[in-house]
Write an enzyme that holds these catalytic residues in place. Structure first.
Site, PDB file in Angstrom:
ATOM      1  CB  SER A 250      -0.915   0.002   1.216  1.00 42.04           C
ATOM      2  OG  SER A 250      -0.154   0.331   2.366  1.00 42.04           O
ATOM      3  CE  LYS A 251      -0.289   8.181  -2.185  1.00 41.23           C
ATOM      4  NZ  LYS A 251      -1.266   9.007  -2.886  1.00 41.23           N
ATOM      5  NE  ARG A 252      -2.817   4.093   5.861  1.00 40.02           N
ATOM      6  CZ  ARG A 252      -2.964   3.649   7.094  1.00 40.02           C
ATOM      7  NH1 ARG A 252      -2.456   4.312   8.107  1.00 40.02           N
ATOM      8  NH2 ARG A 252      -3.646   2.555   7.336  1.00 40.02           N
TER       9      ARG A 252
END
Ligand code: GLU
Length: 496
Positions: A250-252
């Protein structure tokens, strides 16, 4: 004829998972002689940005996937989506839900129903909506009076939906588990499942190839197909791409590692990254790992897609391993083996971006430039290496690797006088080419009673700043007499 589409939502940069979805769609279209289409799903107005759309288009262009027809923007079709919902309303397959402050999404409704069921201590009933069986005339009247309503699909409480996913096999779901899904919000905004189905019908999509996270939506979409009287396409859902340790990429949590353009910007060759992506969740029947685009197209099949999730193997704590090792290995393979004519323009772009490019490399020095590229590529992992490790071939302004200076220069103090002396031998050579250079180096070492390696390793650090590189005799030949002599004569870095 096969018609597939890649349907990204422009709410961020192009994620490598989405890039793989695009790739599989592209490969399937080409393999079957069909069409590859692009639909930008920009209906989430709050989150969609033009910047994101551009970055997606740029990423696709880098990978070489131009759509075969004009790009569709989902928001342009909102009227068609509304018309479809109203048609279902007129046919009695959908109903107006006048619940005030209509919940914004299906999950809100589900949560409210579950909460009610919990309070009443009974089973939840997803059909428990007071407007479901409202008299049509009454429904018309309230709508005509301007009361706001959402439109919901009337899902039969009995039976089940079933479809054969090309990857995950038979998928079944009892209708009792599917709520009457919202098609249009009370502000007239068409919701995702309706929009996707309408557009896929309109675009005559035959195969929907997309991420596994859409597997559960598919049941709802099939109900919409049925209500609209259209044949659903074939579905193929792709396994997830996980980070080491099993978390979803994920980007996060994984920052730039998940963005496709990171790979372009850090010197990946598009073909290598495409090849790498293809093997994330798909495998050819053979053991072959290096497959160029033509080979991928030839051997790609939906049957070859794995059900088990793929792992993107990088080490977040190790800057040297910012990407999957295999991706890096593959990139090196491509750089080492690709046609020189293909590589040269990529190296040119890289040098240009680092202000190391000279127009002569395309004119009088073209042969020289190609020869250098061909020699130094042997050990490189990314295109960045041409301007990084390879800098000394293109500029006098290069850095000295401290460890290399220690190991190959400081430890051999004789080199301080030997290297300038060796420079004079090179200056005096009649024929400045490989064999005479080699002989000069060899006889110089015999005289000094030292090993050839001591001289050449020292020369390599003094002349390129690096401990490793191509054969030093070849490097001296390529750098040419003037530059070689100048660098060997000059005040060496360990004294400065
Ligand atoms: N827009 C959706 C996404 O980006 C894809 C929808 C689909 O492929 O059906 O996840």
């Amino acid at each position: 004829m096969t018609r597939v589409r890649f349907a990204p939502s422009p709410t961020g940069y192009l994620h490598i998972g989405s890039a793989r979805t695009a790739l599989f769609n592209y490969l399937y279209a080409r393999h079957t002689g069909g069409k590859f289409l692009l639909r930008v799903e920009d209906t989430d107005l709050a989150r969609s940005t033009e910047e994101s759309t551009n970055s997606i288009l740029e990423g696709l262009k880098w990978l070489g996937f131009e759509p075969d027809e004009e790009t569709v923007f989902q928001s342009d079709n909102a009227d068609k989506h509304r018309a479809a919902a109203l048609r279902l309303l007129n046919e009695g397959k959908a109903y107006r839900d006048f619940t005030p402050k209509q919940a914004r999404s299906d999950s809100d409704v589900k949560a409210a129903i579950a909460e009610k069921a919990r309070q009443q201590g009974g089973d939840k009933d997803l059909r428990d909506n007071p407007y479901r069986d409202l008299d049509p005339a009454e429904s018309e009247r309230r709508a005509a009076e301007g009361e706001l309503f959402a439109v919901r699909l009337k899902v039969s409480g009995e039976g089940k939906t079933a479809f054969e996913d090309s990857v995950y096999g038979l998928q079944e779901r009892d209708h009792s588990e599917i709520e009457d899904l919202v098609l249009l919000r009370s502000d007239g905004h068409p919701l995702y499942n309706l929009a996707v189905v309408c557009d896929d019908i309109e675009m005559s999509i035959t195969h929907v190839i997309r991420g596994q996270d859409h597997l559960t939506n598919t049941h709802k979409q099939i109900l919409i197909y049925e209500a609209l009287g259209a044949e659903p396409p074939v579905f193929a859902h792709l396994p997830l791409i996980l980070a080491p340790g099993g978390k979803k990429l994920s980007k996060r949590h994984h920052g730039e590692i998940v963005s496709l353009t990171t790979y372009r910007d850090r010197g990946f060759v598009a073909g290598a990254f495409r090849n790498f992506l293809a093997l994330l969740g798909w495998s050819p029947k053979s053991e072959q790992e290096i497959l160029d685009l033509d080979e991928l197209i030839k051997v790609f099949s939906l049957e070859g897609i794995n059900r088990s999730n793929a792992v993107f193997n990088f080490d977040p704590n190790n800057a040297k391993r910012w990407t999957d090792d295999k991706a890096l290995w593959m990139n090196a393979e491509y750089i080492r083996t690709m046609d020189l004519e293909e590589l040269v323009p990529l190296v040119r772009d890289e040098l240009r971006s680092e202000k190391l490019w000279r127009e002569e490399y395309d004119e009088d020095e073209k042969k020289w430039f190609e020869a250098v590229t061909n020699v130094i590529r042997e050990r490189y992992f990314t295109l960045k290496d041409f301007s990084g490790n390879g800098r000394a071939f293109f500029s006098e302004d290069f850095d000295f690797d401290e460890a290399a200076v220690n190991k190959h220069l400081r430890k051999h103090s004789d080199l301080e006088t030997w290297l300038p002396e060796f420079a004079e031998r090179l200056a005096a050579l009649e024929d400045f080419s490989h064999d005479p250079i080699y002989e000069a180096a060899n006889s110089f070492c015999e005289e000094k009673d030292t090993k050839l390696g001591v001289l050449l390793n020292g020369a390599r650090v003094a002349m390129t700043g690096q401990a490793v590189g191509p054969s030093m005799i070849t490097a001296i030949e390529l750098l040419g007499r003037d530059r070689s002599v100048m660098r060997l004569r000059s005040k060496l870095p360990w004294n400065s």
